[in-house]
Design a protein around this motif. Sequence first.
Motif, mmCIF file in Angstrom:
data_model
loop_
_atom_site.group_PDB
_atom_site.id
_atom_site.type_symbol
_atom_site.label_atom_id
_atom_site.label_comp_id
_atom_site.label_asym_id
_atom_site.label_seq_id
_atom_site.Cartn_x
_atom_site.Cartn_y
_atom_site.Cartn_z
ATOM 1 N N THR A 85 0.823 -1.206 0.000
ATOM 2 C CA THR A 85 0.000 0.000 0.000
ATOM 3 C C THR A 85 0.859 1.260 0.000
ATOM 4 O O THR A 85 0.423 2.319 -0.438
ATOM 5 C CB THR A 85 -0.941 -0.006 1.226
ATOM 6 N N MET A 86 2.101 1.155 0.500
ATOM 7 C CA MET A 86 3.003 2.309 0.496
ATOM 8 C C MET A 86 3.266 2.821 -0.906
ATOM 9 O O MET A 86 3.601 3.999 -1.092
ATOM 10 C CB MET A 86 4.346 1.930 1.139
ATOM 11 N N LEU A 87 3.126 1.965 -1.907
ATOM 12 C CA LEU A 87 3.400 2.370 -3.284
ATOM 13 C C LEU A 87 2.335 3.318 -3.817
ATOM 14 O O LEU A 87 2.514 3.921 -4.876
ATOM 15 C CB LEU A 87 3.493 1.136 -4.182
ATOM 16 N N ASP A 88 1.215 3.459 -3.099
ATOM 17 C CA ASP A 88 0.134 4.326 -3.559
ATOM 18 C C ASP A 88 0.336 5.784 -3.172
ATOM 19 O O ASP A 88 -0.500 6.633 -3.483
ATOM 20 C CB ASP A 88 -1.217 3.834 -3.005
ATOM 21 N N ASP A 89 1.402 6.069 -2.451
ATOM 22 C CA ASP A 89 1.656 7.443 -2.006
ATOM 23 C C ASP A 89 3.152 7.622 -1.803
ATOM 24 O O ASP A 89 3.829 6.688 -1.359
ATOM 25 C CB ASP A 89 0.910 7.729 -0.695
ATOM 26 N N THR A 90 3.655 8.819 -2.113
ATOM 27 C CA THR A 90 5.079 9.064 -1.872
ATOM 28 C C THR A 90 5.319 9.791 -0.557
ATOM 29 O O THR A 90 6.457 10.096 -0.224
ATOM 30 C CB THR A 90 5.704 9.879 -3.020
ATOM 31 N N LYS A 91 4.249 10.061 0.186
ATOM 32 C CA LYS A 91 4.445 10.538 1.551
ATOM 33 C C LYS A 91 4.799 9.337 2.419
ATOM 34 O O LYS A 91 4.233 8.253 2.246
ATOM 35 C CB LYS A 91 3.181 11.210 2.084
#
Length: 949
Positions: A661-667
Amino acid sequence: MLDIIYGVASSFGVIILLFIILIYNQKRIHDKKSLRIKKARDYLFKKYIDQEDVSIPVSKRFFFDALIDVDEQIHLEPSVREHIINDYKDSKFIKKQFRSINSRSSYKRKIAVYYISKLRTENAYEHLYQRFLKEKNEAVKIRIVANMRYGLKDQYLTSIIESLVDSSDEYQDRLCILLGNNYKRIYDAFVSYKDDLRYQIVLGLIRIGAFHSDAFLIDYMQNTLSWIIEDHPYDQTINEQLKEKILQNIFKHTPELLSTPPYLEHDDIMVRSFAISSLYYEPCMTCINRIIEGYDEGELEDIRVKTLSKIVLNDRSFLNHLLRIFTELEHYQKEMLIKVFADRIDYIILDIFETQQSLLKDIINRMLKLDITESIIDFLNNNRDQAIETYLLNIIKLHLSRDDEMTKEFRIYLNSDVLKQMGLQKFTPVIPKKEKAPIEKAKIYWMIRWIVFSFLLFPVIYVVRLNVSIVDLTLIEIVEGFLIDVNVYLIFYFVSINSIYAILFILALINSRKQVNLSKTRKNTLLFSEKLLPGISIIAPAYNEEMNIIDSITSLLNLKYPIYEVIVVNDGSKDETLNIMISHFNLERKHSAHLNHLGTKKIRGVYYTKDIPNLIVVDKQNGGKADALNVGINLSKQPYVCGIDADSILEGDALLKLAATMLDDTKPYIAMGGNIYPANGFTFDKGRVEKRGIPSEMVCRFQTIEYLRAFTSGRIGWSQLRSLMIISGAFGLFHKQALIDTGGYLTSSSKLKKDTVGEDMELVVRMTRQALEKKDPFRVAYVYNAHCYTELPSDIKTLLKQRNRWQRGLIDILAYHRKLSFNPKYKQIGLIGYPYFFVFEFLGPFFEAQGYIMLTIAMILGLLTPAIILGIFVSSILFGVVISLSSIFMSEKEMKMMNRRETIVMLFFAIFENFGYRQLISMHRVYSSFSALRESGTWGTQTRKGFKS
């Protein structure tokens, strides 16, 4: 009025019926899904491989998904694939994706990027590239590059590499990983930037270079390293970052370049540390001497010890060399070698006992003075040579006579037969009584004020509503009016809280669809790309978990994830938890050197096994779950840590779904939680789910409804509102450095000097609070399709103990972080999350308790009108049933968790939990709130039945 309430009640009846239909229709869809998948695959092979004339049995979108899955698993012939794409590239579904790629919604753009890329046509890649040039969202840009890896052209690469400038660190890191994994395709573009001195470009090339070791890269690394060390072109932080990454790359690919005098004798300590480590790869006697001669008791001691330990472990000739020169060395050099000898003491004793007893005595004495006892104890426990045993015991006795703590350690871990030779008896450690937490007067005054407020609120509202007319009423009229009014207030309370649940359900419905659809676009071929997902240290605190511990650890060791380690922390268990683990996994106690980032209770031993290198077991003094987690953090080696209860079992791909799921945001994601599902009624085989089921115990069935309501609707909704304040300790993922920076889990042993029984929620609140105060970008997320199964309390007594702990923990956290309350500085957490927990979770039970009492009295006195009775029934019972049914529906959005018979049973419990169970829990929370006034800070215990297997 009564007609309106009847109308509302009828509407709720229709909604309940509708949800029941939806639940069973959803099961039917799941049942048909596997059949549709088979039909789609059969159609693909019959039409395009066997050239049969067949009609498509599924929708074109469903067929396209099936094609993608087949394409991931087997290699289709290019001509066959081209034929399929030509047939479907002009379909309505594909045309819609080409429109959606320019949608205002970043979610729709991500989905469109995925499907368009699967066409693998020139036109598709050109559309993706044009979108990349316009794209502002970094997460979408990363997806475009990830999905263009088969179509990267030189003319595309210049813009992609240029996008590194003025971008976030997370974007740079992920983009360079993707480019590095495609290095051969981007080589020419890569080389064209070799003279570019912009910081982000230099760092990008270094990151990309981490994947390969050709002549150009090595030359570029060396030249850049010299330039950075000599000229210091950027500020100190940047220089250090670049230098470290260059050294890591050279060390990974060509360590021999570092094992030369210019690097070994360099003034820069970082350069010297990598140079020393590199000596392991081409060891020689000269290298050994360099490591020893350069030792100056400085900060590189650990590097020297680790390097020498690895060298002597692989080649005994180097160990023999160290033994030969040992007596000639300086005192501090000998102490360094003692740490190297510790892991090979068995070989040393057997090798030199007959010929060099004076040397052996010196080594053993020095080991004991440095408190390195593990390997000596293990040798004695396995030794069968009486002469050696007598010799060693005579040396050990001298030390034990002067060191009570060491005596205890030998009495705990040494075999009874050997202890008798020393005149000692086996010692069973006494778990020290937990220090009673000091009374927090500010917290108590805060609680008392708000509890008094909760009891006065209804009377005050009643008096204000009556205004001056109260003087014209008799006491009986005042009391009767108050009884009626409180029941009206109760209706408003139930409408309010159930409306919040309804809003959360709607948000959960939207967000779950996004999560599931985005999850489908992240295939394993992408997720298992080198370094794309971060390494994870899984920490499982265990206290009296002998029933489930092996199944739980086995499930963790069988997870589908690229890089992870499992750290099980035995928190002073009174049962056989530790011995069962030692026996089952063939563990050996070793001396462990690690950084104590966080203060904790004393560690008794660290265990490793050669058979499973990524398993570590720690035995420690009892200090509670939070303290055990802090110990695991201290020993962890990966950038993320995952806390999990030792009585829980993860789905095989749960960690992968969570981290992906981290890949869905660069924050940066500082905290993430997965879905907790009751395991009672499940059957497990070696840590894997073999059969799903529902609990047989009534109390567990009621809890199952609660869990579904809290997780599948509640937390995903709070996550959508950016107000998620709690991630279950049963399954939570945290950024290690952010966690350490905030002081770790709250314990009396840590720098924060405070205990809490709600360590999971408190940590999330503190990490969020610190990020907001520092104005750092961050994300806290809940991933509802990453499943963790946990055992529920199976009797009412244990359940009430658990809920007592939860309520005390909640109140402690609300009091400790009361600065958040309605504070706009803390954004959604301060204005939405905290107020909800404060009003409905802390004060709410007091409002409900008063309402139930007044309802009972009013009913006895016959004061309630049909409208009020029906209003309470609709707002509390019918509305509550709707919320529970919506949670059952949500729980099976992705997969079927219950069969039809089990669903009927749970529908029954979803209705009847409103008649007694919920009231019992609510009243017990009032009792728990009062018990928080005399807070003890204890973790509490739970009797386990163990998982079915």
